[in-house]
Design a protein around this motif. Structure first.
Motif, mmCIF file in Angstrom:
data_model
loop_
_atom_site.group_PDB
_atom_site.id
_atom_site.type_symbol
_atom_site.label_atom_id
_atom_site.label_comp_id
_atom_site.label_asym_id
_atom_site.label_seq_id
_atom_site.Cartn_x
_atom_site.Cartn_y
_atom_site.Cartn_z
ATOM 1 N N LYS A 171 25.917 56.007 40.981
ATOM 2 C CA LYS A 171 26.363 57.403 40.935
ATOM 3 C C LYS A 171 25.405 58.305 41.706
ATOM 4 C CE LYS A 171 28.475 56.824 36.357
ATOM 5 N NZ LYS A 171 28.444 57.262 34.943
ATOM 6 N N TYR A 219 26.236 60.659 44.992
ATOM 7 C CA TYR A 219 25.946 62.086 45.124
ATOM 8 C C TYR A 219 25.014 62.353 46.302
ATOM 9 C CZ TYR A 219 28.020 63.175 40.544
ATOM 10 O OH TYR A 219 28.889 63.361 39.497
ATOM 11 N N THR A 231 26.757 62.368 49.536
ATOM 12 C CA THR A 231 27.539 63.591 49.693
ATOM 13 C C THR A 231 26.655 64.745 50.141
ATOM 14 O OG1 THR A 231 29.063 62.883 47.954
ATOM 15 C CG2 THR A 231 29.066 65.206 48.514
ATOM 16 N N LEU A 244 33.871 62.318 50.246
ATOM 17 C CA LEU A 244 34.491 62.343 48.915
ATOM 18 C C LEU A 244 34.803 60.932 48.416
ATOM 19 C CD1 LEU A 244 36.935 65.382 49.234
ATOM 20 C CD2 LEU A 244 34.771 65.287 47.978
ATOM 21 N N PHE A 245 35.349 60.100 49.291
ATOM 22 C CA PHE A 245 35.711 58.746 48.872
ATOM 23 C C PHE A 245 34.480 57.844 48.782
ATOM 24 C CE2 PHE A 245 39.903 60.291 49.619
ATOM 25 C CZ PHE A 245 40.724 59.513 48.810
ATOM 26 N N VAL A 285 31.734 58.978 47.381
ATOM 27 C CA VAL A 285 31.334 59.279 46.000
ATOM 28 C C VAL A 285 32.234 58.556 45.013
ATOM 29 C CG1 VAL A 285 31.093 61.101 44.264
ATOM 30 C CG2 VAL A 285 30.388 61.525 46.620
ATOM 31 N N PHE A 286 33.556 58.600 45.258
ATOM 32 C CA PHE A 286 34.496 57.926 44.361
ATOM 33 C C PHE A 286 34.206 56.437 44.286
ATOM 34 C CE2 PHE A 286 38.483 55.493 43.994
ATOM 35 C CZ PHE A 286 38.865 55.873 42.707
ATOM 36 N N SER A 287 33.940 55.826 45.436
ATOM 37 C CA SER A 287 33.629 54.395 45.465
ATOM 38 C C SER A 287 32.325 54.101 44.741
ATOM 39 C CB SER A 287 33.550 53.929 46.924
ATOM 40 O OG SER A 287 33.305 52.546 46.996
ATOM 41 N N SER A 288 31.358 55.014 44.815
ATOM 42 C CA SER A 288 30.087 54.833 44.116
ATOM 43 C C SER A 288 30.293 54.837 42.604
ATOM 44 C CB SER A 288 29.105 55.937 44.515
ATOM 45 O OG SER A 288 28.828 55.893 45.900
ATOM 46 N N PHE A 289 31.154 55.727 42.118
ATOM 47 C CA PHE A 289 31.476 55.748 40.691
ATOM 48 C C PHE A 289 32.178 54.459 40.277
ATOM 49 C CE2 PHE A 289 30.658 60.306 40.818
ATOM 50 C CZ PHE A 289 30.111 60.526 39.567
ATOM 51 N N LEU A 290 33.074 54.000 41.134
ATOM 52 C CA LEU A 290 33.779 52.760 40.860
ATOM 53 C C LEU A 290 32.799 51.594 40.824
ATOM 54 C CD1 LEU A 290 36.614 51.516 40.458
ATOM 55 C CD2 LEU A 290 36.725 51.186 42.933
ATOM 56 N N LEU A 322 35.414 54.670 51.349
ATOM 57 C CA LEU A 322 35.525 53.704 50.241
ATOM 58 C C LEU A 322 34.670 52.468 50.525
ATOM 59 C CD1 LEU A 322 39.329 53.692 49.282
ATOM 60 C CD2 LEU A 322 37.424 54.339 47.804
#
Length: 478
Positions: free
Chosen positions: A130, A134, A137, A304-305, A307-312, A361
């Motif tokens: 996470k 960030y 980003t 943005l993606f 960050v999304f991939s990092s959360f995933l 991603l």
């Protein structure tokens, strides 16, 4: 996540913001700088010395932090960076500015390495994904707004102020680190291998210089091939020195076959990243004719993606093996690169944004995972030099990548006009009024398309390399 961890993360984000702003904001001020200081012939050194000292700092400060602790060294690296910034801001000659940029690069490379090592120290594996998301980003946002800030400062103030913008941010970072970084750090009894460190530094200098010269000089010239031979000889000398010391600069675990594969992927991954950062916005402006503000179309979705991939990644990092996570992430990255090869001058901007999102991603999974694997491979005592090794490999990947892609683009554009018996200077092609605009667009499109094809091929090579990793190893088993 505790309040202290959040404050440390914020301090790291501020450090990342400083570094990213400094990389891009200077480009907006180059015309004003060279005009004011009468140094057009020396302008390239403003970037090359920054890159060189940054690369050297990644290994030196990584090892020093393992021996003497990270908190004080991270604060010292910020001081070095700010000192370089202040000196740049008060420069009255080109030579002084170049030397100041060298100091700035030294601080930047140290900050980059120590930030990654600090994340490895302070945060758990799931949290790291996470935080890195960030952090990526922040880097993208800083790179996006820096030219705008630089332009405003050039209009309202002068180029001197673009180097001073980071001073308050750096001071804030130092305060947060001092107040929140409470890790117990003990000084090691190991002696610093000065001989090995000196030889490694010489190797880095020759290697970076050779890679940087690739775009302008033939491979068989002394500037490229000669320096590469010297760097290889220096590396052999370094290896022999390290065999005979008690505390080697680079941990032996980083020389395993598995780590070699990881580092090669990291190198190639970074070369793709620099291509995305440089050529995606340029494709939209130079080929499709969009305004500079439209360059956010490829940057924002990728960020943005990412960050999304990092959360995933933080959810699956302990459930699946390194091989599976890296293979899938790199395959997604390669698919995104293939999508870019389909772009045409008349393509809708949303297609660029769509493919950039897919690439984001892929980067969110692969870029972060590569760092975590290296950090988890070594002991806590060696996490600094491990992080420094990753930072150094990434620097090499971006350096060779931008040189190689620039060489591809220049050769293709030159060959295009040679068909019309025209020998042109590719550096001035966008301002050359003697060439039809349609020919400029077409030549650049062919060049950019070949770059995207190259990125796709490199992405597939990364996928194949990932298949060479052990099938059962999970990150928490390293």
């Amino acid at each position: 996540m505790t309040v202290e961890k959040k404050l440390i993360a914020f301090a790291i984000f501020a450090c990342t913001f400083m570094g990213a702003v400094e990389i891009t904001i200077v480009t907006t001020a180059i015309p004003s700088i060279v005009k004011d200081l009468d140094g057009f012939n020396l302008s390239s050194y403003l970037f090359s010395i920054y890159l060189l000292t940054s690369a050297i700092a990644t290994t030196i400060f990584g090892k020093l932090s393992d021996l003497y602790g990270r908190k004080k060294l991270l604060q010292l690296s910020i001081i070095i960076f700010l000192a370089g910034s202040l000196l740049c801001g008060i420069s009255r000659s080109m030579i002084f500015l170049i030397l100041s940029r060298g100091i700035q690069g030294l601080g930047s490379g140290a900050i980059n390495t120590l930030s990654m090592a600090t994340i490895g120290d302070v945060f758990e594996v799931e949290e790291r994904a996470k935080i890195q998301g960030y952090n990526s980003t922040v880097f993208s946002i800083a790179g996006l707004i820096a030219p705008v800030i630089g332009g405003i400062m050039l209009i309202k103030l002068s180029w001197h102020w673009i180097f001073l913008i980071n001073v308050p941010i750096g001071i804030l970072s130092m305060i947060l680190i001092h107040k929140s970084y409470n890790a117990v750090e003990s000084r090691s009894n190991e002696k610093l291998d000065l001989k090995g460190l000196s030889v490694l530094t010489i190797f880095i200098v020759f290697l970076i210089q050779a890679m940087s010269a690739l775009e302008k000089h033939p491979f068989l010239s002394f500037n490229v091939g000669g320096l590469l031979i010297i760097s290889i000889i220096t590396l052999i000398i370094f290896a022999k020195i390290e065999k005979n010391v008690e505390a080697p600069i680079i941990p032996y675990k980083l020389f395993s076959k598995e780590m070699f594969v990881i580092m090669v992927i990291c190198f190639l991954n970074s070369s793709i990243l620099i291509a995305m950062d440089v050529y995606n916005p340029s494709f939209m402006q130079s080929i499709q004719g969009h305004s500079p503000i439209m360059s956010t179309v490829p940057i924002v979705p990728m960020s943005l993606f990412w960050v999304f991939s990092s959360f995933l990644l933080s959810k699956v990092i302990k459930k699946y093996s390194t091989k599976i996570i890296l293979s899938v992430s790199l395959l997604v990255l390669a698919i995104g690169c293939f999508g870019l090869t389909l772009l045409r001058p008349e393509s809708h901007p949303l297609w660029m944004g769509f493919y950039a999102a897919i690439i984001g991603l892929g980067f969110g999974g692969s870029f972060n995972m590569l760092l975590f694997v290296v950090q988890e491979t070594v002991s806590k005592e060696n996490i600094g030099i491990a992080s420094g090794a990753v930072a150094f490999i990434r620097t090499l990947g971006q350096t060779l990548g931008i040189s190689a892609f620039g060489l591809i683009l220049n050769n293709i554009v030159s060959d295009y006009f040679k068909k019309f018996n025209m020998n042109i200077d590719t550096s001035t092609i966008l301002t050359n009024t003697g060439i039809k605009k349609s020919d400029i667009v077409q030549s650049l499109f062919i060049g950019y398309n070949k770059i995207y094809i190259t990125c796709f091929i490199v992405g597939i090579i990364c996928v194949l390399l990932a298949f060479m990793l052990p099938s059962s190893k999970k990150l928490n088993s390293y």
